[in-house]
Design a protein around this motif. Structure first.
Motif, mmCIF file in Angstrom:
data_model
loop_
_atom_site.group_PDB
_atom_site.id
_atom_site.type_symbol
_atom_site.label_atom_id
_atom_site.label_comp_id
_atom_site.label_asym_id
_atom_site.label_seq_id
_atom_site.Cartn_x
_atom_site.Cartn_y
_atom_site.Cartn_z
ATOM 1 N N ASP A 245 38.195 47.833 33.647
ATOM 2 C CA ASP A 245 39.369 49.104 33.037
ATOM 3 C C ASP A 245 40.189 48.473 31.402
ATOM 4 O O ASP A 245 40.738 47.751 32.312
ATOM 5 C CB ASP A 245 40.737 49.195 34.312
ATOM 6 C CG ASP A 245 41.354 50.544 33.554
ATOM 7 O OD1 ASP A 245 41.183 50.923 32.287
ATOM 8 O OD2 ASP A 245 42.316 51.376 33.974
ATOM 9 N N THR A 246 39.286 48.206 30.687
ATOM 10 C CA THR A 246 40.310 48.259 29.567
ATOM 11 C C THR A 246 41.771 48.493 29.221
ATOM 12 O O THR A 246 42.582 47.846 28.578
ATOM 13 C CB THR A 246 39.828 48.685 28.225
ATOM 14 O OG1 THR A 246 39.130 49.907 28.096
ATOM 15 C CG2 THR A 246 38.149 47.760 28.355
ATOM 16 N N CYS A 247 41.815 49.472 29.391
ATOM 17 C CA CYS A 247 43.410 50.081 29.628
ATOM 18 C C CYS A 247 44.482 48.935 30.483
ATOM 19 O O CYS A 247 45.825 48.673 29.590
ATOM 20 C CB CYS A 247 43.748 51.978 30.044
ATOM 21 S SG CYS A 247 43.183 53.025 29.264
ATOM 22 N N SER A 248 44.215 48.377 31.131
ATOM 23 C CA SER A 248 45.392 47.745 32.451
ATOM 24 C C SER A 248 44.612 46.416 32.364
ATOM 25 O O SER A 248 45.292 45.586 32.969
ATOM 26 C CB SER A 248 44.817 48.340 33.947
ATOM 27 O OG SER A 248 43.802 48.024 34.529
ATOM 28 N N GLY A 249 42.997 46.214 32.059
ATOM 29 C CA GLY A 249 42.836 44.552 32.019
ATOM 30 C C GLY A 249 41.919 44.544 33.659
ATOM 31 O O GLY A 249 41.879 43.070 34.180
ATOM 32 N N ARG A 250 42.696 45.264 34.160
ATOM 33 C CA ARG A 250 42.219 45.253 36.445
ATOM 34 C C ARG A 250 40.481 45.381 35.531
ATOM 35 O O ARG A 250 39.555 46.009 35.728
ATOM 36 C CB ARG A 250 42.552 45.753 36.512
ATOM 37 C CG ARG A 250 43.919 45.979 37.104
ATOM 38 C CD ARG A 250 44.426 46.498 37.902
ATOM 39 N NE ARG A 250 44.261 46.744 39.733
ATOM 40 C CZ ARG A 250 43.956 45.944 40.388
ATOM 41 N NH1 ARG A 250 45.567 44.565 39.824
ATOM 42 N NH2 ARG A 250 43.821 45.710 41.731
ATOM 43 N N LEU B 127 32.742 45.171 20.548
ATOM 44 C CA LEU B 127 33.293 44.882 21.558
ATOM 45 C C LEU B 127 34.231 44.842 21.990
ATOM 46 O O LEU B 127 35.377 45.180 21.883
ATOM 47 C CB LEU B 127 33.512 42.989 20.738
ATOM 48 C CG LEU B 127 32.375 42.219 19.881
ATOM 49 C CD1 LEU B 127 33.113 40.716 19.117
ATOM 50 C CD2 LEU B 127 31.185 42.240 20.626
ATOM 51 N N VAL B 128 34.385 44.216 23.610
ATOM 52 C CA VAL B 128 35.639 44.484 24.128
ATOM 53 C C VAL B 128 36.162 43.058 24.465
ATOM 54 O O VAL B 128 35.599 42.481 24.860
ATOM 55 C CB VAL B 128 35.231 45.131 25.455
ATOM 56 C CG1 VAL B 128 36.612 44.850 26.796
ATOM 57 C CG2 VAL B 128 35.525 46.581 25.467
ATOM 58 N N ILE B 129 37.321 42.900 24.016
ATOM 59 C CA ILE B 129 37.971 41.646 23.918
ATOM 60 C C ILE B 129 39.121 41.387 24.966
ATOM 61 O O ILE B 129 39.850 42.144 25.830
ATOM 62 C CB ILE B 129 39.172 41.000 22.403
ATOM 63 C CG1 ILE B 129 37.778 41.230 21.392
ATOM 64 C CG2 ILE B 129 38.939 40.001 22.849
ATOM 65 C CD1 ILE B 129 36.900 40.231 21.695
ATOM 66 N N GLU B 130 38.563 40.619 25.890
ATOM 67 C CA GLU B 130 39.608 40.164 27.422
ATOM 68 C C GLU B 130 40.350 38.961 27.263
ATOM 69 O O GLU B 130 39.590 38.105 27.443
ATOM 70 C CB GLU B 130 38.202 40.479 28.431
ATOM 71 C CG GLU B 130 38.085 41.157 29.472
ATOM 72 C CD GLU B 130 37.233 41.269 29.912
ATOM 73 O OE1 GLU B 130 38.022 41.270 31.172
ATOM 74 O OE2 GLU B 130 35.570 41.337 30.187
ATOM 75 N N PRO B 131 42.011 39.087 26.705
ATOM 76 C CA PRO B 131 42.540 38.342 26.698
ATOM 77 C C PRO B 131 43.586 37.131 27.870
ATOM 78 O O PRO B 131 43.049 36.171 27.842
ATOM 79 C CB PRO B 131 43.374 38.602 26.073
ATOM 80 C CG PRO B 131 43.707 39.813 26.800
ATOM 81 C CD PRO B 131 42.922 40.112 27.035
ATOM 82 N N ALA B 132 42.855 38.107 29.016
ATOM 83 C CA ALA B 132 43.583 37.803 30.598
ATOM 84 C C ALA B 132 42.699 37.540 31.396
ATOM 85 O O ALA B 132 42.778 38.103 31.984
ATOM 86 C CB ALA B 132 45.001 38.101 30.471
ATOM 87 N N PRO B 133 41.442 36.804 32.201
ATOM 88 C CA PRO B 133 40.819 37.324 33.046
ATOM 89 C C PRO B 133 40.867 36.430 33.841
ATOM 90 O O PRO B 133 41.837 35.419 33.433
ATOM 91 C CB PRO B 133 39.172 36.559 31.998
ATOM 92 C CG PRO B 133 39.218 35.732 31.191
ATOM 93 C CD PRO B 133 40.277 36.291 30.351
ATOM 94 N N GLU B 134 40.658 37.382 34.562
ATOM 95 C CA GLU B 134 41.095 36.572 35.508
ATOM 96 C C GLU B 134 40.141 35.238 37.171
ATOM 97 O O GLU B 134 39.512 36.235 37.268
ATOM 98 C CB GLU B 134 41.772 37.618 37.457
ATOM 99 C CG GLU B 134 42.341 38.810 36.871
ATOM 100 C CD GLU B 134 41.975 40.500 37.530
ATOM 101 O OE1 GLU B 134 42.206 40.319 39.139
ATOM 102 O OE2 GLU B 134 41.867 40.660 37.018
#
Length: 343
Positions: free
Chosen positions: A132-137, A103-110
């Protein structure tokens, strides 16, 4: 009825606007027998509320526990989490033997980007969200039906919107059930019916309703290999017009409502036009799998089941087996009657 994707999206937007921390989890890789495919996702609120699914339930339980403890909220950038690596984990998380998922976990979606994604889905625009999983953008762009989910360890590209399309001829009661179920299965739905009695169309803004003649509409819609076409008016003048164009198209499924007798007569009529035997053989008629359906809702289930099988390339043998059994029983009955007459 909302599709699973849209339900997750709506929940995440609502929670973020309410000031709640929200995590998105997306399946990016699977090995062996995994319960959910790549691209499946869920939203988890900071108190453990969940919408969506990435497994049969046990992985969700672990994610809920980790978000309640604050572990998944401690980071600002996405992270990769793998379940089912060992036999013990597979047993613990309810995965099939040998099954694993990442899984990719996104803790701060826009929230702004999620709102734009929802607007695109409502506008029936097939969209790619690239993370981009490195920056979260994340960024959004238009997609084509031929694109698929992508993950290379850093970039995740997920498709949203109507990847598949269903064209229904006729706006009667059966069509209403078929359309609602198709919407829930992430189809873009188009209904064609020129009859005055059905001028109001279907009362669902997610359904495109057209009043032109079926053959003209199908040509105008530019049917592709991600399109299914099903004729449900039970009026040969309309259904046959649609089938003449549908059977020559690249549609992955073409079906028509009618009994076996009427379906045989329809094939005889179609043979009088510029259709080859192979094109006529593409027709699924009677439409739907045989499940003993009697009500319009049950018939819709059988139709969507057959379309789903065709979509995934699953051989549709059940209906053929039933027809062969019915034919054998009919011959047995005739032999019995013949014997009785000779006696």
């Amino acid at each position: 009825m909302d599709s699973t994707d849209l339900s997750v999206l709506n929940a995440a937007i609502e929670w973020l606007h309410a000031g709640r921390r929200t995590v998105l989890a997306t399946v990016v890789e699977t090995w062996g027998s995994s319960p959910r495919p790549v691209g499946a996702w869920l939203a988890i609120r900071d108190d453990g509320q969940v919408v969506g699914s990435v497994s049969g339930g046990c992985v969700e339980d672990d994610l809920i526990a980790r978000i309640r403890s604050g572990e998944l909220l401690a980071e600002d950038v996405p992270e990769l989490v793998t379940y089912g690596v060992t036999r013990e984990q597979a047993a613990r998380f309810g995965l099939p033997c040998g099954g694993r998922l990442r899984l990719v976990i996104e803790p701060a979606p826009e929230v702004g980007l999620l709102e734009e994604l929802r607007a695109r889905i409502h506008a029936k625009r097939l969209t790619v969200r690239e993370l981009d999983t490195c920056s979260g953008r994340s960024v959004l762009r238009d997609a084509t039906r031929g694109e698929t989910f992508f993950f290379d360890g850093r970039l995740m590209r997920t498709l949203y919107g109507p990847r598949w399309r269903l064209i229904v001829i006729g706006a009667g009661q059966l069509s209403q059930y078929v359309c609602e179920m198709a919407l829930a299965a992430d189809y873009e739905v188009v209904v064609i019916d020129p009859r005055e009695e059905f001028a109001e169309g279907l009362a669902n803004p997610a359904i495109t309703f057209r009043r032109d003649m079926p053959d003209d509409a199908i040509l105008d819609l530019t049917v592709d290999a991600h399109t299914a076409i099903v004729a449900l008016t039970h009026d040969p003048k309309l259904d046959d017009m649609a089938l003449l164009e549908a059977l020559k198209s690249p549609a992955f499924y073409v079906g028509a409502l009618g009994s076996r007798t009427n379906s045989a007569k329809r094939r005889e009529r179609l043979a009088l036009f510029d259709l080859t035997a192979d094109e006529i053989d593409r027709l699924h008629g009677p439409v739907g799998l045989f499940i003993g359906a009697r009500s319009p809702a049950e018939m819709a289930v059988s139709i969507l089941a057959e379309i789903t099988a065709a979509k995934y390339g699953v051989p549709i043998v059940q209906k053929r087996a039933f027809a062969e059994r019915e034919r054998a029983e009919r011959h047995t009955l005739l032999d019995t009657m013949s014997s009785a007459c000779r006696a």
